[in-house]
Structure formats: structure tokens, C-alpha cells
Motif scaffolding. Structure first.
Motif, PDB file in Angstrom:
ATOM      1  N   VAL A  90      27.373  45.233  25.284  1.00 18.99           N
ATOM      2  CA  VAL A  90      26.936  45.863  23.753  1.00 18.99           C
ATOM      3  C   VAL A  90      26.275  47.039  23.641  1.00 18.99           C
ATOM      4  N   ARG A  91      26.313  47.777  22.443  1.00 18.45           N
ATOM      5  CA  ARG A  91      26.128  48.920  22.793  1.00 18.45           C
ATOM      6  C   ARG A  91      25.736  49.297  21.512  1.00 18.45           C
ATOM      7  N   ILE A  92      24.137  49.027  20.934  1.00 21.03           N
ATOM      8  CA  ILE A  92      23.895  49.556  19.866  1.00 21.03           C
ATOM      9  C   ILE A  92      22.739  50.628  19.512  1.00 21.03           C
ATOM     10  N   ARG A  93      22.734  51.346  18.557  1.00 21.49           N
ATOM     11  CA  ARG A  93      21.778  52.372  18.232  1.00 21.49           C
ATOM     12  C   ARG A  93      20.522  52.021  17.417  1.00 21.49           C
ATOM     13  N   PRO A 220      30.508  24.468  30.544  1.00 22.11           N
ATOM     14  CA  PRO A 220      30.223  25.783  29.631  1.00 22.11           C
ATOM     15  C   PRO A 220      29.507  26.171  29.257  1.00 22.11           C
ATOM     16  N   ARG A 221      29.625  27.465  29.867  1.00 24.04           N
ATOM     17  CA  ARG A 221      28.201  28.315  29.699  1.00 24.04           C
ATOM     18  C   ARG A 221      27.814  29.945  28.335  1.00 24.04           C
ATOM     19  N   THR A 222      26.504  29.177  27.772  1.00 27.10           N
ATOM     20  CA  THR A 222      26.584  31.554  27.583  1.00 27.10           C
ATOM     21  C   THR A 222      24.749  31.699  27.426  1.00 27.10           C
ATOM     22  N   ALA A 223      25.594  33.269  27.946  1.00 24.94           N
ATOM     23  CA  ALA A 223      23.713  33.731  27.621  1.00 24.94           C
ATOM     24  C   ALA A 223      24.479  34.773  27.974  1.00 24.94           C
ATOM     25  N   ILE A 224      22.625  35.405  27.577  1.00 26.10           N
ATOM     26  CA  ILE A 224      22.552  36.892  27.030  1.00 26.10           C
ATOM     27  C   ILE A 224      21.213  37.789  28.060  1.00 26.10           C
ATOM     28  N   GLY A 225      21.306  39.035  28.008  1.00 27.38           N
ATOM     29  CA  GLY A 225      21.260  39.881  29.382  1.00 27.38           C
ATOM     30  C   GLY A 225      20.988  41.172  28.806  1.00 27.38           C
ATOM     31  N   ILE A 226      20.332  41.923  29.497  1.00 33.25           N
ATOM     32  CA  ILE A 226      19.888  42.657  28.409  1.00 33.25           C
ATOM     33  C   ILE A 226      19.894  44.015  29.672  1.00 33.25           C
ATOM     34  N   LEU A 227      20.559  44.940  30.158  1.00 29.57           N
ATOM     35  CA  LEU A 227      20.866  45.837  31.027  1.00 29.57           C
ATOM     36  C   LEU A 227      20.115  47.219  31.169  1.00 29.57           C
ATOM     37  N   ASP A 228      19.694  47.739  30.249  1.00 31.83           N
ATOM     38  CA  ASP A 228      19.516  49.101  30.026  1.00 31.83           C
ATOM     39  C   ASP A 228      18.946  49.681  28.494  1.00 31.83           C
ATOM     40  N   PRO A 229      18.347  50.129  28.079  1.00 31.84           N
ATOM     41  CA  PRO A 229      17.575  49.129  26.207  1.00 31.84           C
ATOM     42  C   PRO A 229      18.857  49.725  25.778  1.00 31.84           C
ATOM     43  N   LEU A 230      18.541  48.553  24.424  1.00 30.67           N
ATOM     44  CA  LEU A 230      19.577  49.058  23.791  1.00 30.67           C
ATOM     45  C   LEU A 230      21.790  48.480  23.947  1.00 30.67           C
ATOM     46  N   HIS A 231      21.007  47.699  25.320  1.00 27.60           N
ATOM     47  CA  HIS A 231      22.273  47.681  26.429  1.00 27.60           C
ATOM     48  C   HIS A 231      22.188  46.625  26.740  1.00 27.60           C
ATOM     49  N   TYR A 232      23.300  45.321  25.792  1.00 32.77           N
ATOM     50  CA  TYR A 232      23.494  44.016  26.351  1.00 32.77           C
ATOM     51  C   TYR A 232      24.468  43.920  26.797  1.00 32.77           C
ATOM     52  N   LEU A 233      24.556  42.504  27.849  1.00 32.38           N
ATOM     53  CA  LEU A 233      25.438  41.470  27.917  1.00 32.38           C
ATOM     54  C   LEU A 233      25.427  40.234  27.785  1.00 32.38           C
ATOM     55  N   MET A 234      26.346  40.073  26.928  1.00 32.23           N
ATOM     56  CA  MET A 234      26.555  38.197  26.169  1.00 32.23           C
ATOM     57  C   MET A 234      27.649  38.277  27.038  1.00 32.23           C
ATOM     58  N   VAL A 235      27.682  36.668  27.639  1.00 32.73           N
ATOM     59  CA  VAL A 235      28.782  35.542  27.918  1.00 32.73           C
ATOM     60  C   VAL A 235      29.139  34.304  27.335  1.00 32.73           C
ATOM     61  N   VAL A 236      30.153  34.087  27.403  1.00 29.86           N
ATOM     62  CA  VAL A 236      30.442  32.976  27.377  1.00 29.86           C
ATOM     63  C   VAL A 236      31.747  32.472  28.506  1.00 29.86           C
ATOM     64  N   SER A 237      31.258  31.377  28.920  1.00 31.15           N
ATOM     65  CA  SER A 237      31.846  30.568  30.200  1.00 31.15           C
ATOM     66  C   SER A 237      33.111  28.705  29.337  1.00 31.15           C
ATOM     67  N   ASP A 238      33.987  29.029  29.402  1.00 33.85           N
ATOM     68  CA  ASP A 238      35.058  28.067  29.318  1.00 33.85           C
ATOM     69  C   ASP A 238      34.477  26.721  30.335  1.00 33.85           C
ATOM     70  N   GLY A 239      34.734  25.659  30.023  1.00 33.57           N
ATOM     71  CA  GLY A 239      34.485  24.642  31.088  1.00 33.57           C
ATOM     72  C   GLY A 239      34.864  23.227  29.914  1.00 33.57           C
ATOM     73  N   ARG A 240      35.094  21.961  30.883  1.00 34.45           N
ATOM     74  CA  ARG A 240      35.554  20.876  31.272  1.00 34.45           C
ATOM     75  C   ARG A 240      36.779  20.029  31.544  1.00 34.45           C
ATOM     76  N   THR A 241      37.567  21.454  31.543  1.00 35.83           N
ATOM     77  CA  THR A 241      38.850  21.698  30.781  1.00 35.83           C
ATOM     78  C   THR A 241      40.057  22.086  32.077  1.00 35.83           C
ATOM     79  N   ALA A 242      40.927  21.389  32.452  1.00 36.08           N
ATOM     80  CA  ALA A 242      42.002  21.837  33.447  1.00 36.08           C
ATOM     81  C   ALA A 242      41.921  23.271  33.638  1.00 36.08           C
ATOM     82  N   GLU A 243      42.204  23.505  32.564  1.00 35.16           N
ATOM     83  CA  GLU A 243      42.205  25.142  33.295  1.00 35.16           C
ATOM     84  C   GLU A 243      41.153  26.080  33.619  1.00 35.16           C
ATOM     85  N   SER A 244      39.470  25.283  33.051  1.00 35.34           N
ATOM     86  CA  SER A 244      38.511  25.910  33.101  1.00 35.34           C
ATOM     87  C   SER A 244      37.437  25.186  34.077  1.00 35.34           C
TER      88      SER A 244
END
Length: 305
Positions: A90-93, A220-244
Motif C-alpha cells: 500500500v502506497r499513499i500520498r 490465521p494472522r493479521t499484521a501491519i508494517g511499514i517499508l518506507d515513508p507512506l509505504h505500508y505492508l498489510m498481511v493476512v494469513s488463513d489458518g485452522r483449515t485443511a487448506e491452510s
């Protein structure tokens, strides 16, 4: 005659005891309902405003991207540790485009709503679940520049907070060393009090075996991180299923570091973990075990005008 009076006295005492027992039962039921069921609207949500009101041009939107010149989002899914993980770049101005929304547009007890509903009402472009502040009675809660709760929580991992400042930068703080009021005076726009920190100053901040209270090792997890100014990483993982299978905190931290995060933070996971983009939920929330459905939560993090 004396026996009759004694019987009456015992009978009266028995009725008092019954009435008292019923009162205690009803009061106990009320306390439980008040704590976990009855919604209490304490403060209407404060919404931050901006003058952007849309991007530079008509947005270009695909199933996994959005670009209007002011907000740019790219989403990819990967298979890691037998788990499907959704990674949003995610990049925002302008820092004001990173916002939070509350269930029922209010701060309070037992207020809960699904991520998609909160996101749509706020006309978000992209959203993930927040820290589920309503699950705890302590821990700083500051959203969109408004301080709702200043009671500290020093029980691990709670008390290790993520602060997002006016310029959009991230800072990890400990509630034992700074007050919510001090952070507000410093210009904090958001304070999340779930945790723990996953990456701090570019280094993984957890060790193998670290876990959030009541959580399984892989989730299953949710996380938020910053890469550079106004540049972010938002992550969600599945879990607790046969697939994940799901991720451990350490695996999630390594992922955030590998993606280049300077700072990354763990938000609420498990059945709460939800990633929403342009009108649809992308992942498979596991609220009800085998049933894939969104869990009602108290708050979200979103990108929008």
C-alpha cells in the motif's frame, strides 16, 4: 405454641434465603450480560478529515490492484508454510488516508460488526481487521487522533503498542514507559494495543515459541508494517483449515522482515483475521470452525478518503 413460632421463624428465614439466592442469580446473570453481551455506546467515533476527496484521476481497478494516483494498492497471495497468505503493498500520498473505523461508529463495550460492513460504511478502498480493543478492558485506544482509553495494560504481549504518528511513521512503545496522553500530545493518530511487535528497527522482535494469550501455535494472522515513508505492508494469513495450517508469530515476523518491513506489528488474529478489498473479502475467515464466515469485531484499519 413455641414449636409453631419456631416453624414460622424457620419458614420465614427459608423464604429470605430463597429470595436472596434468586437475587444473587439474577445479579450474576446481569453482570455477565453487561460484560459480554449488552452493547454500551460510550463515545461516538471521531473521524479524521482531509481535503483530498478522491485521487488525481479515475481509479484503475483490477481484482488485485487499485491506483488513482493518490492511493496505490497491489495485492498478491502466496503459499507459505502450507498456508495461504495475502500480502497488500500500500502506497499513499498523504498519511491521513490510513484510517481506522469502529463498529457502530462508536467506542464502547460489546460493540461488534464484521470488517466488510465497517469498511463499506466508511467507503474504504481496502481494509483489514484491527486490534479488537473491545476484547480487553485495558490498553491504550487512540483512533484517528482521538483518545478513547488511557488505561495501561502491562500483561504480555499487551502493553507493547504500535503508534502511528501524524506523518504516517510507526513507533513501538511500551505502556509502562509512556502515557497515552503523552503520545497524543506527540501527535499520535492511531495506537494499537494488541501485539507483540514483530519487527523493530529491521530486526525480528519475537522468538520461536512466542505466542499471544489463548492462541494456538499456528493461526490465521493479521499484521501491519511499514517499508518506507507512506509505504505500508498489510498481511493476512488463513489458518485452522485443511487448506491452510496457519502461521506462528515467528513465521509471521520472518515474513514481514523478508518483505522489507522496518517496523511490523501483530494485530488480532484467529477468527478475526480478515482482508477486504473493493467490496469483497479475499481470505477465508474461520469464525465458526468449519464454517467460513466473518467474525464480528470492534475495529478495522483501512485505506480511504
Amino acid at each position: 405454641m413455641r414449636d409453631r413460632k419456631q416453624r414460622k421463624a424457620k419458614s420465614g428465614t427459608g423464604r429470605v434465603r430463597i429470595v436472596y439466592a434468586v437475587f444473587l442469580l439474577l445479579y450474576s446473570i446481569f453482570v455477565l450480560l453487561d460484560a459480554f453481551v449488552i452493547p454500551r455506546n460510550i463515545v461516538r467515533a471521531f473521524r479524521s478529515g482531509n481535503d483530498l476527496r478522491g485521487g488525481e484521476y479515475e481509479p484503475i481497478v483490477t481484482d488485485d490492484s487499485y491506483d488513482d494516483g493518490t492511493i496505490r494498492i497491489r495485492i498478491k497471495s502466496e503459499r507459505i508454510y502450507d498456508t495461504t497468505v495475502y500480502i497488500a503493498d500500500v502506497r499513499i500520498r498523504d498519511a491521513s488516508l490510513l484510517k481506522t473505523g469502529l463498529a457502530g461508529d462508536s467506542f464502547g463495550r460489546n460493540l461488534a460488526e464484521v470488517t466488510s460492513s465497517i469498511a463499506e460504511r466508511n467507503r474504504a478502498v481496502f481494509a483489514i481487521n484491527g486490534d479488537y480493543y473491545g476484547f480487553r478492558e485495558k490498553g491504550y485506544v487512540l483512533r484517528n487522533g482521538y483518545l478513547y482509553r488511557s488505561t495501561s495494560n502491562t500483561r504480555y504481549p499487551y502493553g507493547e503498542d504500535l503508534v502511528i504518528l501524524e506523518d504516517g511513521s510507526f513507533e513501538i512503545v511500551n505502556e509502562a514507559s509512556v502515557t497515552a496522553e503523552e503520545l497524543a500530545q506527540k501527535g499520535a493518530q492511531q495506537i494499537f494495543s494488541f501485539g507483540p511487535a514483530l519487527v523493530d528497527q529491521g530486526e525480528v522482535a519475537v522468538i520461536e515459541g512466542d505466542e499471544v494469550e489463548r492462541a494456538q501455535i499456528t493461526n490465521p494472522r493479521t499484521a501491519i508494517g511499514i517499508l518506507d515513508p507512506l509505504h505500508y505492508l498489510m498481511v493476512v494469513s488463513d489458518g485452522r483449515t485443511a487448506e491452510s495450517r496457519g502461521l506462528s508469530l515467528f513465521q509471521l515476523a520472518e515474513l514481514m522482515q523478508d518483505e522489507g518491513c522496518e517496523t511490523a506489528y501483530n494485530l488480532d488474529g484467529g477468527g478475526s483475521s480478515t482482508i477486504w478489498f473493493n467490496g469483497r473479502v479475499l481470505n477465508k475467515p474461520t469464525t465458526y470452525g468449519d464454517v467460513i464466515a466473518e467474525r464480528t469485531i470492534s475495529d478495522i484499519v483501512y485505506i480511504g478518503y
